[in-house]
Design a protein around this motif. Structure first.
Motif, mmCIF file in Angstrom:
data_model
loop_
_atom_site.group_PDB
_atom_site.id
_atom_site.type_symbol
_atom_site.label_atom_id
_atom_site.label_comp_id
_atom_site.label_asym_id
_atom_site.label_seq_id
_atom_site.Cartn_x
_atom_site.Cartn_y
_atom_site.Cartn_z
ATOM 1 N N ARG A 87 0.842 -1.203 0.000
ATOM 2 C CA ARG A 87 0.000 0.000 0.000
ATOM 3 C C ARG A 87 0.879 1.256 0.000
ATOM 4 N N ALA A 88 1.869 1.299 0.869
ATOM 5 C CA ALA A 88 2.748 2.470 0.950
ATOM 6 C C ALA A 88 3.500 2.676 -0.362
ATOM 7 N N GLN A 92 2.641 5.746 -3.029
ATOM 8 C CA GLN A 92 3.711 6.715 -3.299
ATOM 9 C C GLN A 92 4.059 6.735 -4.783
ATOM 10 N N TYR A 93 4.143 5.558 -5.397
ATOM 11 C CA TYR A 93 4.446 5.468 -6.821
ATOM 12 C C TYR A 93 3.401 6.241 -7.630
ATOM 13 N N ALA A 94 2.131 5.995 -7.342
ATOM 14 C CA ALA A 94 1.057 6.660 -8.080
ATOM 15 C C ALA A 94 1.103 8.164 -7.878
ATOM 16 N N GLU A 95 1.323 8.586 -6.662
ATOM 17 C CA GLU A 95 1.376 10.022 -6.364
ATOM 18 C C GLU A 95 2.529 10.697 -7.103
ATOM 19 N N ALA A 98 1.939 10.581 -11.022
ATOM 20 C CA ALA A 98 0.812 11.402 -11.464
ATOM 21 C C ALA A 98 1.086 12.897 -11.330
ATOM 22 N N SER A 99 2.153 13.251 -10.628
ATOM 23 C CA SER A 99 2.488 14.672 -10.503
ATOM 24 C C SER A 99 2.884 15.226 -11.873
ATOM 25 N N THR A 100 2.855 16.506 -12.009
ATOM 26 C CA THR A 100 3.259 17.139 -13.272
ATOM 27 C C THR A 100 4.668 16.723 -13.650
ATOM 28 N N THR A 166 -7.177 9.751 -17.734
ATOM 29 C CA THR A 166 -7.513 10.955 -16.982
ATOM 30 C C THR A 166 -6.321 11.630 -16.330
ATOM 31 N N GLY A 167 -5.202 10.917 -16.186
ATOM 32 C CA GLY A 167 -4.056 11.467 -15.475
ATOM 33 C C GLY A 167 -4.208 11.353 -13.979
ATOM 34 N N ASP A 168 -5.352 10.837 -13.533
ATOM 35 C CA ASP A 168 -5.646 10.742 -12.111
ATOM 36 C C ASP A 168 -5.420 9.323 -11.616
ATOM 37 N N ALA A 169 -4.599 9.200 -10.607
ATOM 38 C CA ALA A 169 -4.409 7.914 -9.943
ATOM 39 C C ALA A 169 -4.660 8.162 -8.456
ATOM 40 N N SER A 170 -5.903 8.442 -8.145
ATOM 41 C CA SER A 170 -6.300 8.827 -6.786
ATOM 42 C C SER A 170 -6.036 7.691 -5.807
#
Length: 189
Positions: A87-88, A92-95, A98-100, A166-170
């Motif tokens: 999970r961690a 973190q990978y997705a965040e 997904a950043s600019t 979408t570029g979103d990995a919430s």
């Protein structure tokens, strides 16, 4: 033609570091559409021919610089359980991706068409981290997991969503992937 991007030690390493730093500084200052090899060479204190000889062209240099920036700075967090570690790591990978900045780095890595070296390095970083998580789980007596399956079920959908959808990995999206991965692993036992 594929070129070897990583050189070990001495003057070659210093040149590579200077060129990467100059490239990143110029990307931050003027953006990728405005930079060129002579600008980077001047900033790095090398000749343009040095860059062309080592990287071939601007696209390969941008991909190599991006791959270097995507290199992890440390081991993934150890939360005490496989579920917590995954999970961690995946959150973190997705965040980060997904950043600019993360999206731009991924695009630069994928833009190189003459060689897959940068993409292979980036995949290797993620694969190595997943192997670390799996090894930790096994040492704790937990059931391990298939790293290839984790790449397919967790990492690939995140990258696809970031780059092509979408570029979103919430966090909610990532939690859904983690739940699916857990169900698949329970069924495999």
């Amino acid at each position: 033609m594929a070129r070897e991007m990583v050189r070990q030690g001495g003057r070659s390493a210093r040149i590579q570091e200077a060129v990467h730093a100059a490239t990143q500084t110029l990307l931050n200052e003027v953006g990728r559409s405005e930079i060129n090899v002579p600008m980077i060479a001047e900033r790095a204190g090398v000749t343009p021919s040095t860059i062309y000889r080592r990287w071939g062209d601007l696209t390969q240099l941008l991909a190599d610089t991006a791959a270097e920036r995507l290199r992890p700075v440390g081991e993934p967090d150890d939360t005490g359980s496989l579920a917590g570690d995954l999970r961690a790591f995946v959150q973190q990978y997705a965040e980060e991706m997904a950043s600019t900045v993360g999206r731009a780095l991924l695009r630069d890595v994928l833009a190189e068409t003459d060689s897959d070296l940068a993409a292979v390095r980036c995949c290797g970083y993620t694969t190595d981290h997943l192997h670390t998580l799996n090894s930790r789980a096994l040492k704790r007596g937990e059931a391990g997991f298939s790293v290839d399956e984790a790449l397919d079920v967790l990492i690939a959908p995140i990258c696809y969503r970031i780059l092509f959808a979408t570029g979103d990995a919430s966090p909610e999206y990532v939690n859904g992937l983690l739940e699916r991965f857990a169900r698949l692993n329970e069924g495999a036992r």
